[in-house]
Design an enzyme around this catalytic site. Structure first.
Site, PDB file in Angstrom:
ATOM      1  N   ARG A  84     -55.053 -58.251 -90.250  1.00 46.66           N
ATOM      2  CA  ARG A  84     -56.295 -58.561 -90.994  1.00 46.66           C
ATOM      3  C   ARG A  84     -55.817 -58.575 -92.375  1.00 46.66           C
ATOM      4  NH1 ARG A  84     -61.258 -54.224 -90.751  1.00 46.66           N
ATOM      5  NH2 ARG A  84     -59.744 -52.977 -91.984  1.00 46.66           N
ATOM      6  N   LYS A 181     -60.934 -59.101 -96.681  1.00 47.74           N
ATOM      7  CA  LYS A 181     -61.242 -57.657 -97.345  1.00 47.74           C
ATOM      8  C   LYS A 181     -60.666 -57.674 -98.691  1.00 47.74           C
ATOM      9  CE  LYS A 181     -60.474 -52.704 -95.747  1.00 47.74           C
ATOM     10  NZ  LYS A 181     -62.145 -52.499 -96.039  1.00 47.74           N
ATOM     11  N   GLU A 214     -73.687 -55.269 -91.520  1.00 48.31           N
ATOM     12  CA  GLU A 214     -72.695 -54.302 -91.425  1.00 48.31           C
ATOM     13  C   GLU A 214     -73.322 -53.222 -92.685  1.00 48.31           C
ATOM     14  OE1 GLU A 214     -68.799 -55.206 -92.600  1.00 48.31           O
ATOM     15  OE2 GLU A 214     -69.453 -56.527 -94.000  1.00 48.31           O
TER      16      GLU A 214
END
Ligand SMILES: Cc1ncc(COP(=O)(O)O)c(C=O)c1O
Length: 329
Positions: A84, A181, A214
């Site tokens: 990720r 991220k 989320e």
């Protein structure tokens, strides 16, 4: 403007070091080791865990990060977190400081140097220092940083009594920034602050089509009235490594008859509120049952059986699964 008489000192190197140490005494931190490509090694004195102000990660937010866990002296699921991290780097047009294997090795060796057997590893990639412009400085070396720390701690009652969330009034990040991220967590920070100010534990983003997104640093999932584990699609939220793993592990609950199916799909707020159970999922929280959303009670108002079954599966995977890396302490 009224005149003020602020007096400013010119500081020596020693003054700065003393001041950095004083700051840490004022606010003790549980940081046990820090690797910095800019320092060229590892430090264990938190006062020295610093980054130059002109690094573009600091003043422009041009940086990314990820976090993996240390459990019983092993690193859990690091490769999923590194995958990720590399995707975030590519989307953010950040240069890598070296090969993936080198970064992985630095993470493992910094963990070993820390001596910490339980906690978290957070690592960052920055576009590097050099000026206060926007685009990276020509020839700037990207910064790579690894922090070994105690990890985030949530109140015990999140486990026993469950978690209370609210729909945040802050807009969800556009998909590109939500799936990456980056070090820009402003919406996530404001959402959590808003929830606490209003007496809740956390917030949840709803997207522009009315679908559940989320939470601040956690995913959400639901158990429908017909016993299907449903998780929002990952095209507008972060692909949580914990959620990804749990979606696989939950197949065991389908086999045992505790769940009918596992689905990743768009979820409206109406469907969410009608759920039997609602879950918060993430590396730091693991799995916690949500018992209230705004003024609505979820299920019977207590953390449910699927939340505890999923937590047990995750904890077993963290103790003895095939995603553990030995640390050469
Ligand atoms: C915005 C956001 N969503 C979800 C998660 C959960 O991801 P993970 O399970 O990898 O911790 C995190 C934590 O990294 C996050 O910051």
């Amino acid at each position: 403007m009224p005149a003020t008489n602020v007096s400013l000192r010119m500081l020596s190197d020693q003054d700065v070091l003393q001041q950095l140490r004083a700051l840490r005494q004022k606010q003790p931190v549980k940081f046990t080791a820090f690797y910095s490509s800019q320092l060229g090694g590892i430090v264990t004195d938190p006062a020295l865990m610093v980054i130059p102000f002109d690094d573009h990660m600091v003043h422009r937010g041009h940086g990314i990060f990820d976090t993996a866990g240390i459990v019983n002296g092993k690193i859990y699921d690091l490769d999923a977190h590194l995958d990720r991290f590399l995707k975030s780097a590519e989307r953010s047009k950040l240069k890598l400081p070296g090969m993936r294997e080198e970064m992985r090795d630095i993470i493992i060796k910094t963990t070993a140097a820390s001596g910490r057997r339980d906690g978290s590893i957070r690592y960052w990639l920055s576009s590097g220092p050099g000026n206060l412009d926007l685009t990276p400085v020509a020839g700037a070396d990207p910064g790579f940083f690894v922090m070994i720390f105690a990890g985030l701690v949530y109140p015990e009652k999140w486990k026993t009594d469950g978690v209370r969330v609210m729909t945040t009034t802050y807009p969800i990040k556009p998909p590109l920034y939500a799936i990456t991220k980056t070090t820009n967590y402003m919406p996530n920070v404001l959402m959590q602050m808003e929830a606490k100010e209003k007496g809740f534990d956390n917030g949840v983003f709803i997207d522009h089509d009315g679908h559940v997104g989320e939470s601040s640093n956690m995913n959400v999932a639901f158990v429908s009235q017909d016993d299907v584990l449903v998780h929002p699609k990952f095209d507008h939220i972060l692909s949580g490594c914990t959620s990804m793993r749990l979606l696989e592990l939950a197949r065991k609950l389908v086999k045992s008859g505790q769940l009918k199916d596992v689905k990743v799909t768009d979820i409206t707020l109406r469907d969410a509120l009608a759920a039997k159970e609602m879950l918060l999922i993430g590396s730091s929280v693991k799995v916690a049952g949500i018992v209230q959303w705004n003024e609505h009670k979820i299920g019977n108002g207590k953390p449910g059986p699927i939340a505890s079954a999923l937590l047990a599966l995750l904890e077993e995977d963290m103790r003895s699964g095939d995603r553990l890396i030995d640390v050469p302490y």
